[in-house]
Design a protein around this motif. Structure first.
Motif, PDB file in Angstrom:
ATOM      1  N   ASP A  47       0.727  -1.118  -0.001  1.00  0.00           N
ATOM      2  CA  ASP A  47      -0.067  -0.204  -0.046  1.00  0.00           C
ATOM      3  C   ASP A  47       0.841   1.267  -0.216  1.00  0.00           C
ATOM      4  O   ASP A  47       0.526   2.304   0.085  1.00  0.00           O
ATOM      5  CB  ASP A  47      -1.040  -0.030   1.374  1.00  0.00           C
ATOM      6  CG  ASP A  47      -0.400  -0.118   2.488  1.00  0.00           C
ATOM      7  OD1 ASP A  47       0.967  -0.178   2.623  1.00  0.00           O
ATOM      8  OD2 ASP A  47      -0.957   0.043   3.649  1.00  0.00           O
ATOM      9  N   ILE A  49       2.652   4.402  -1.588  1.00  0.00           N
ATOM     10  CA  ILE A  49       2.436   5.192  -2.520  1.00  0.00           C
ATOM     11  C   ILE A  49       3.515   5.714  -3.161  1.00  0.00           C
ATOM     12  O   ILE A  49       4.152   6.479  -2.595  1.00  0.00           O
ATOM     13  CB  ILE A  49       1.147   6.190  -2.220  1.00  0.00           C
ATOM     14  CG1 ILE A  49       0.075   5.300  -1.865  1.00  0.00           C
ATOM     15  CG2 ILE A  49       1.031   6.922  -3.653  1.00  0.00           C
ATOM     16  CD1 ILE A  49      -0.896   6.189  -1.283  1.00  0.00           C
ATOM     17  N   LYS A  50       4.188   5.433  -4.466  1.00  0.00           N
ATOM     18  CA  LYS A  50       5.186   6.133  -5.059  1.00  0.00           C
ATOM     19  C   LYS A  50       4.631   7.012  -6.007  1.00  0.00           C
ATOM     20  O   LYS A  50       3.800   6.716  -6.895  1.00  0.00           O
ATOM     21  CB  LYS A  50       6.142   4.997  -5.640  1.00  0.00           C
ATOM     22  CG  LYS A  50       7.284   5.504  -6.428  1.00  0.00           C
ATOM     23  CD  LYS A  50       8.256   4.408  -6.900  1.00  0.00           C
ATOM     24  CE  LYS A  50       9.415   4.928  -7.843  1.00  0.00           C
ATOM     25  NZ  LYS A  50      10.371   5.651  -6.974  1.00  0.00           N
ATOM     26  N   LEU A  51       4.997   8.441  -5.843  1.00  0.00           N
ATOM     27  CA  LEU A  51       4.661   9.312  -6.352  1.00  0.00           C
ATOM     28  C   LEU A  51       5.859  10.102  -7.332  1.00  0.00           C
ATOM     29  O   LEU A  51       6.872  10.073  -6.977  1.00  0.00           O
ATOM     30  CB  LEU A  51       3.911  10.516  -5.948  1.00  0.00           C
ATOM     31  CG  LEU A  51       2.791  10.133  -4.697  1.00  0.00           C
ATOM     32  CD1 LEU A  51       2.655  11.481  -3.847  1.00  0.00           C
ATOM     33  CD2 LEU A  51       1.760   9.840  -5.680  1.00  0.00           C
ATOM     34  N   ASN A 115      -2.596  13.343  -6.109  1.00  0.00           N
ATOM     35  CA  ASN A 115      -2.904  12.123  -5.931  1.00  0.00           C
ATOM     36  C   ASN A 115      -3.660  12.085  -4.487  1.00  0.00           C
ATOM     37  O   ASN A 115      -3.799  10.856  -3.657  1.00  0.00           O
ATOM     38  CB  ASN A 115      -1.538  11.295  -5.854  1.00  0.00           C
ATOM     39  CG  ASN A 115      -1.082  11.022  -7.170  1.00  0.00           C
ATOM     40  OD1 ASN A 115      -1.443  10.123  -7.826  1.00  0.00           O
ATOM     41  ND2 ASN A 115      -0.242  11.933  -7.537  1.00  0.00           N
ATOM     42  N   LYS A 118      -5.720   8.857  -3.544  1.00  0.00           N
ATOM     43  CA  LYS A 118      -4.844   7.783  -3.245  1.00  0.00           C
ATOM     44  C   LYS A 118      -4.411   7.546  -1.811  1.00  0.00           C
ATOM     45  O   LYS A 118      -4.570   6.900  -1.116  1.00  0.00           O
ATOM     46  CB  LYS A 118      -3.714   7.568  -4.222  1.00  0.00           C
ATOM     47  CG  LYS A 118      -4.215   6.975  -5.347  1.00  0.00           C
ATOM     48  CD  LYS A 118      -3.000   6.866  -6.788  1.00  0.00           C
ATOM     49  CE  LYS A 118      -3.412   7.026  -7.870  1.00  0.00           C
ATOM     50  NZ  LYS A 118      -2.997   8.023  -8.717  1.00  0.00           N
ATOM     51  N   LEU A 119      -3.918   8.977  -1.449  1.00  0.00           N
ATOM     52  CA  LEU A 119      -3.308   8.979  -0.198  1.00  0.00           C
ATOM     53  C   LEU A 119      -4.255   8.990   0.769  1.00  0.00           C
ATOM     54  O   LEU A 119      -4.077   8.665   1.931  1.00  0.00           O
ATOM     55  CB  LEU A 119      -2.696  10.574  -0.099  1.00  0.00           C
ATOM     56  CG  LEU A 119      -1.452  10.546  -1.077  1.00  0.00           C
ATOM     57  CD1 LEU A 119      -0.857  12.050  -1.083  1.00  0.00           C
ATOM     58  CD2 LEU A 119      -0.185   9.789  -0.509  1.00  0.00           C
ATOM     59  N   LYS A 121      -7.142   7.362   0.942  1.00  0.00           N
ATOM     60  CA  LYS A 121      -7.643   6.036   0.909  1.00  0.00           C
ATOM     61  C   LYS A 121      -7.105   5.112   1.779  1.00  0.00           C
ATOM     62  O   LYS A 121      -7.768   4.423   2.783  1.00  0.00           O
ATOM     63  CB  LYS A 121      -7.721   5.437  -0.413  1.00  0.00           C
ATOM     64  CG  LYS A 121      -8.352   3.803  -0.503  1.00  0.00           C
ATOM     65  CD  LYS A 121      -8.312   3.273  -1.956  1.00  0.00           C
ATOM     66  CE  LYS A 121      -8.788   1.921  -1.870  1.00  0.00           C
ATOM     67  NZ  LYS A 121      -8.599   1.358  -3.119  1.00  0.00           N
ATOM     68  N   ASN A 146      -0.638   9.638   5.852  1.00  0.00           N
ATOM     69  CA  ASN A 146      -0.097   8.443   5.028  1.00  0.00           C
ATOM     70  C   ASN A 146       1.487   8.799   4.773  1.00  0.00           C
ATOM     71  O   ASN A 146       1.838   9.741   4.918  1.00  0.00           O
ATOM     72  CB  ASN A 146      -1.100   8.368   3.783  1.00  0.00           C
ATOM     73  CG  ASN A 146      -0.872   7.025   3.104  1.00  0.00           C
ATOM     74  OD1 ASN A 146      -0.114   6.406   3.437  1.00  0.00           O
ATOM     75  ND2 ASN A 146      -1.855   6.877   2.366  1.00  0.00           N
ATOM     76  N   CYS A 148       4.522   8.450   1.619  1.00  0.00           N
ATOM     77  CA  CYS A 148       4.586   8.241  -0.023  1.00  0.00           C
ATOM     78  C   CYS A 148       6.180   8.170  -0.257  1.00  0.00           C
ATOM     79  O   CYS A 148       6.845   8.880   0.508  1.00  0.00           O
ATOM     80  CB  CYS A 148       3.852   9.248  -0.742  1.00  0.00           C
ATOM     81  SG  CYS A 148       4.195  10.731  -0.890  1.00  0.00           S
TER      82      CYS A 148
END
Length: 182
Positions: A47, A49-51, A115, A118-119, A121, A146, A148
């Motif tokens: 889970d 998140i790579k931005l 994003n 996504k962050l 969620k 969160n 990332c």
């Protein structure tokens, strides 16, 4: 007997390892080691998140956020939305400068905002607070976090939302995102 140490799912070492390593390795080397190990470990977490990418201007982010208008962003029991006023706050110079003061670029802030769905969620609720600024009893301020990765830099994403709950309605509006190094 030897002790075992764990890396938590959010990439934070349990305290005994930091103390042990802090006595052996200088602080600046410890920070680089810690970041390297955390990045390696987090790349394995599903889970995370790579931005990446680039944002040309604020309008590009606004267009992305417009696509989320009226869409419920779901995080467990929380359903949040982003309306016109919140879109403007998320990309305001004030919001961007908070991330910049924490060592992140304008570009990284805008990519994170683009994003936000996504962050949010996968974000963890840090707390629910009274609205001290306006003193409204039917409003609570929700703070989520969160993580990332931008290239090889970890960011804690602090997301703030306003929850309005009374006999007429219950709504949550996301209005702030701040990137932090820890």
């Amino acid at each position: 007997p030897p002790k075992t140490y764990a890396l938590t799912s959010n990439g934070i070492f349990q305290q005994p390892l930091l103390v042990l390593l802090g006595e052996i390795i200088p602080q600046n080397a410890l920070k680089k080691l810690k970041e390297s190990v955390i990045i390696s470990a987090l790349k394995e977490v599903n889970d995370m998140i790579k931005l990446n990418g680039t944002i040309k201007n604020n309008e590009e982010v606004i267009n992305t956020l417009k696509e989320l208008a009226g869409v419920d962003l779901i995080n467990g029991e929380f359903k949040a939305q982003i309306n016109h006023n919140q879109r403007e706050k998320l990309i305001s110079n004030r919001a961007i400068s908070k991330s910049e003061n924490n060592g992140f670029s304008r570009q990284e802030h805008l990519i994170a905002v683009a994003n936000i769905d996504k962050l949010f969620k996968g974000a963890r609720l840090l707390g629910r607070f009274d609205d001290i600024k306006h003193g409204q009893k039917d409003i609570k301020i929700l703070r989520f976090e969160n993580y990332c990765i931008f290239e090889n830099k970890i960011a804690k994403c602090l997301i703030t939302a306003k929850e309005t709950k009374n006999h007429k309605m219950h709504k949550i509006n996301i209005y702030s995102l701040e990137l932090s190094a820890n």
